[in-house]
Design an enzyme around this catalytic site. Sequence first.
Site, PDB file in Angstrom:
ATOM      1  N   CYS A  82     -18.801   3.550 143.951  1.00 26.22           N
ATOM      2  CA  CYS A  82     -18.846   2.211 143.364  1.00 26.22           C
ATOM      3  C   CYS A  82     -18.258   1.192 144.346  1.00 26.22           C
ATOM      4  O   CYS A  82     -18.764   1.043 145.435  1.00 26.22           O
ATOM      5  CB  CYS A  82     -18.163   2.190 142.004  1.00 26.22           C
ATOM      6  SG  CYS A  82     -18.588   0.711 141.033  1.00 26.22           S
ATOM      7  N   HIS A 188     -21.536   5.869 139.457  1.00 18.48           N
ATOM      8  CA  HIS A 188     -20.358   6.711 139.225  1.00 18.48           C
ATOM      9  C   HIS A 188     -20.804   8.149 138.959  1.00 18.48           C
ATOM     10  O   HIS A 188     -21.193   8.474 137.836  1.00 18.48           O
ATOM     11  CB  HIS A 188     -19.583   6.213 138.010  1.00 18.48           C
ATOM     12  CG  HIS A 188     -18.848   4.928 138.236  1.00 18.48           C
ATOM     13  ND1 HIS A 188     -17.554   4.884 138.705  1.00 18.48           N
ATOM     14  CD2 HIS A 188     -19.224   3.636 138.069  1.00 18.48           C
ATOM     15  CE1 HIS A 188     -17.155   3.631 138.801  1.00 18.48           C
ATOM     16  NE2 HIS A 188     -18.159   2.849 138.419  1.00 18.48           N
ATOM     17  N   GLU A 190     -18.936  10.663 138.594  1.00 15.98           N
ATOM     18  CA  GLU A 190     -17.982  11.271 137.657  1.00 15.98           C
ATOM     19  C   GLU A 190     -18.255  10.862 136.213  1.00 15.98           C
ATOM     20  O   GLU A 190     -17.701  11.454 135.281  1.00 15.98           O
ATOM     21  CB  GLU A 190     -16.544  10.921 138.057  1.00 15.98           C
ATOM     22  CG  GLU A 190     -16.059   9.535 137.678  1.00 15.98           C
ATOM     23  CD  GLU A 190     -16.575   8.426 138.585  1.00 15.98           C
ATOM     24  OE1 GLU A 190     -16.115   7.280 138.412  1.00 15.98           O
ATOM     25  OE2 GLU A 190     -17.428   8.691 139.455  1.00 15.98           O
TER      26      GLU A 190
END
Length: 218
Positions: A82, A188, A190
């Site tokens: 990001c 992202h 994650e």
Amino acid sequence: MAPRVAILDYGSGNLRSATRALVRTGAEVVLTRDLAKADAADGLVVPGVGAFAACMAGLTESGGDELIRRRVAEHRPVLGICVGFQVLFAAGIEHGQRTDGIGVLTGEVTQLAAERLPHMGWNTVAAGSGSRLFDDPEERYYFVHSYGVSGPVTNAVTGEPVILSHTRHGGDFAAAIESGALSGTQFHPEKSADAGAALLRRWVSGLGVSGLAVSGLG
């Protein structure tokens, strides 16, 4: 022996979720402000959320910017996520203010050419030819941002080829880059469920393999 991954804590980022996601890959993960510990890791993850200028201020104050430049010059794996991906570029322009980035990649981060901002939610990625990060073109990844990079990109440090992967929101922008040991994602991983977990596993599995690395968590 599990690969060692350091997540750089410089005062910004999705630190807890990034740590949990990387632990699930089987890596030995440390969240640290200690530059020596971060430099000793097989892979360095640079997270980042919020404003480009604020992230750069945190990196500069902590010395993280020099660590990243050195690792890229030494062909040692870095993954930016990001805003941690965006700061790898030459500069970011937000609200008319230009802020110098780390500058390991050419290009500027500018507001997306889209009627609806931020670009928030799930989107597919058109993987660049030769990409090692992406496997399935139908997979969707989670984006939250209003700024991005479009146009050509080069590796300003090593001169290695850059593989650009794209997503479209208003216009095309760089969803990810891969250049030798340097990688990054605008989205992202994650927060991207199974697709993001698989991408992180691919990055971790490449640590120590010449020519593969990831940059960008945020």
